[in-house]
Design an enzyme around this catalytic site. Sequence first.
Site, short mmCIF file in Angstrom:
data_model
loop_
_atom_site.label_atom_id
_atom_site.label_comp_id
_atom_site.label_asym_id
_atom_site.label_seq_id
_atom_site.Cartn_x
_atom_site.Cartn_y
_atom_site.Cartn_z
N HIS A 77 0.79 -1.35 -0.10
CA HIS A 77 0.04 0.06 -0.04
C HIS A 77 0.75 1.25 0.05
O HIS A 77 0.16 2.56 -0.08
CB HIS A 77 -0.99 -0.03 1.10
CG HIS A 77 -0.32 0.47 2.50
ND1 HIS A 77 0.17 -0.81 3.25
CD2 HIS A 77 -0.15 1.58 3.00
CE1 HIS A 77 0.80 -0.04 4.32
NE2 HIS A 77 0.47 1.36 4.23
C1 UD1 Z 1 -2.75 5.93 5.13
C2 UD1 Z 1 -1.49 6.69 5.88
C3 UD1 Z 1 -0.19 5.33 5.86
C4 UD1 Z 1 -0.65 4.18 6.57
C5 UD1 Z 1 -1.99 3.55 5.93
C6 UD1 Z 1 -2.53 2.43 6.38
C7 UD1 Z 1 -0.81 9.17 5.79
C8 UD1 Z 1 -0.17 10.00 5.12
N1 UD1 Z 1 -0.92 7.66 5.44
O1 UD1 Z 1 -2.11 5.68 3.78
O2 UD1 Z 1 0.58 5.96 6.90
O3 UD1 Z 1 0.44 3.26 6.40
O4 UD1 Z 1 -2.88 4.72 5.87
O5 UD1 Z 1 -3.48 1.54 5.82
O6 UD1 Z 1 -1.82 9.44 6.79
N2 UD1 Z 1 -9.45 4.42 0.61
C9 UD1 Z 1 -10.73 3.90 0.33
N3 UD1 Z 1 -11.39 3.48 1.52
C10 UD1 Z 1 -11.04 3.59 2.78
C11 UD1 Z 1 -9.79 4.43 2.81
C12 UD1 Z 1 -9.02 4.64 1.67
O7 UD1 Z 1 -11.27 3.49 -0.64
O8 UD1 Z 1 -11.74 3.11 3.69
C13 UD1 Z 1 -8.87 4.92 -0.68
C14 UD1 Z 1 -8.88 6.46 -1.16
O9 UD1 Z 1 -9.40 6.39 -2.41
C15 UD1 Z 1 -7.83 7.03 -0.89
C16 UD1 Z 1 -6.72 5.86 -0.70
O10 UD1 Z 1 -7.34 4.71 -0.48
O11 UD1 Z 1 -7.73 7.95 -1.86
C17 UD1 Z 1 -5.62 6.14 0.19
O12 UD1 Z 1 -6.16 6.17 1.44
P1 UD1 Z 1 -5.34 7.54 2.30
O13 UD1 Z 1 -5.87 7.36 3.78
O14 UD1 Z 1 -5.01 8.75 1.49
O15 UD1 Z 1 -3.72 6.74 2.37
P2 UD1 Z 1 -3.30 5.19 2.70
O16 UD1 Z 1 -2.77 4.80 1.47
O17 UD1 Z 1 -4.51 4.36 3.21
N1 UDP Z 2 -4.42 -5.56 8.68
C1 UDP Z 2 -5.49 -6.09 8.90
N2 UDP Z 2 -6.01 -6.55 7.58
C2 UDP Z 2 -5.58 -6.39 6.34
C3 UDP Z 2 -4.30 -5.88 6.38
C4 UDP Z 2 -3.75 -5.32 7.60
O1 UDP Z 2 -6.12 -6.38 9.89
O2 UDP Z 2 -6.17 -6.69 5.50
C5 UDP Z 2 -3.61 -4.82 9.88
C6 UDP Z 2 -2.40 -5.50 10.00
O3 UDP Z 2 -2.33 -6.92 11.04
C7 UDP Z 2 -1.58 -4.62 11.14
C8 UDP Z 2 -1.95 -3.19 10.26
O4 UDP Z 2 -3.37 -3.60 9.80
O5 UDP Z 2 -1.96 -4.75 12.52
C9 UDP Z 2 -1.31 -2.86 9.57
O6 UDP Z 2 -1.70 -1.58 8.86
P1 UDP Z 2 -1.29 -1.12 7.48
O7 UDP Z 2 -0.43 -2.12 6.66
O8 UDP Z 2 -2.59 -0.55 6.80
O9 UDP Z 2 -0.42 0.12 8.08
P2 UDP Z 2 1.22 0.52 8.24
O10 UDP Z 2 1.46 -0.36 9.58
O11 UDP Z 2 1.90 0.28 7.21
O12 UDP Z 2 1.31 2.01 8.63
#
Ligand code: UD1
Ligand code: UDP
Length: 351
Positions: free
Chosen positions: A204
């Site tokens: 991601h």
């Molecule tokens: C965010 C965090 C990142 C974290 C990640 C965990 C920041 C800068 N980034 O990144 O540090 O590792 O979450 O997963 O805060 N979207 C959906 N549904 C949802 C959520 C997101 O469709 O419930 C889509 C949206 O189109 C959005 C894209 O995913 O534009 C990215 O989501 P966003 O929260 O902006 O960034 P993450 O990559 O999730």
């Molecule tokens: N996780 C989850 N379901 C998923 C993917 C991740 O429950 O399909 C959990 C995972 O076990 C961990 C956390 O989400 O505890 C990690 O989140 P993510 O990878 O989104 O973000 P990051 O840790 O890189 O910020």
Amino acid sequence: MIILTVIGARPQFIKASMVSRSLQNKGIREIILHTGQHYDDNMSKVFFEEMGIPNPEFNLGVGPGTHAEQTAASLKGIEKAILKEKPDLVMVFGDTNATLAGALAASKLHISVAHVEAGLRSYNRSMPEEINRVLTDVISSYLFCPTHAAIENLKKEGIREGVHLTGDVMVDSLYHFTKIAENKSDILDVLNLETGEYGLVTIHRPSNADDRDKLFRLMNALNQSSIPLIFPVHPRTKKILSEFNLEYQMIHPVNPVGYLDMLLLEKNAQIIVTDSGGIQKEAYLHKVPCLTLRSETEWVETVEDGWNTIVNDKFEKLPELIKSPPKPHQWNSHYGEGNAAKTITEILTNH
Ligand code: UD1
Ligand code: UDP
């Protein structure tokens, strides 16, 4: 004491769960504010339900957007909530836009900030999370560090006051919920998986997911795997992958799974391939080898002990690394014993 907890993204629900439980046990009033950055049921609601996190009293509904849009909308909503509830402390977790917004809103209103997972550094400023961490740590009064390395990182930046070694709250969650998952989750049956006979993949990071050519190269390399790969697809990555419209024999994409299912998928995997911060560490805790799709990691202990291999963008090496990853040489409880939340609560109540 009133604590305003600011969370907004998947890993923060997991990090906040055991702290919230521990605050409740001490009778401390906690108000949860969800920025709404993550909003799909399988990115948000499922964690509140499975982990028994109290319902947020505020949900800002921030949703997707640029960094400025997400941070600014969160900042405005958090400021309003602080003015209304007058908390003694604002608690933030990890390194997302919600973390920075919470810390900034509070510190400008002269409210103390507690940062859980302080001091982590990738030393890679092209990561949005690195900017969020550095800035949050500078304005926090309580810096709850998961590791000795995090404390050393803070020292290098001249931050010594309010620094506490607490262990990692994700260890608390993992130990607590793995036992529950073993009774409750049937994900291995649902996906027809045998212990130790599959790999688990998550992707991601914008550095992988937002670069079409790179993601295509990565998927093709993973498809050369000798074992099937289960791939819970993050919504950011899903958007781009849906444009490829490709069929993969060895990669099995599924929707993001709940925490209980994820813990079992991790624990029973032969290998984990990821660019997630949290999942690298969970692989280590479950003693499953991990291949990290990044150029560096904050969780340096996992690499030093041989459980985690930094693949960077050398994706052509993945099929061989999946088949025979480097052998780990040691394992230590670097991240604590599972009582970080209790330690944090004690520090907050004794100050
Ligand atoms: C965010 C965090 C990142 C974290 C990640 C965990 C920041 C800068 N980034 O990144 O540090 O590792 O979450 O997963 O805060 N979207 C959906 N549904 C949802 C959520 C997101 O469709 O419930 C889509 C949206 O189109 C959005 C894209 O995913 O534009 C990215 O989501 P966003 O929260 O902006 O960034 P993450 O990559 O999730
Ligand atoms: N996780 C989850 N379901 C998923 C993917 C991740 O429950 O399909 C959990 C995972 O076990 C961990 C956390 O989400 O505890 C990690 O989140 P993510 O990878 O989104 O973000 P990051 O840790 O890189 O910020």
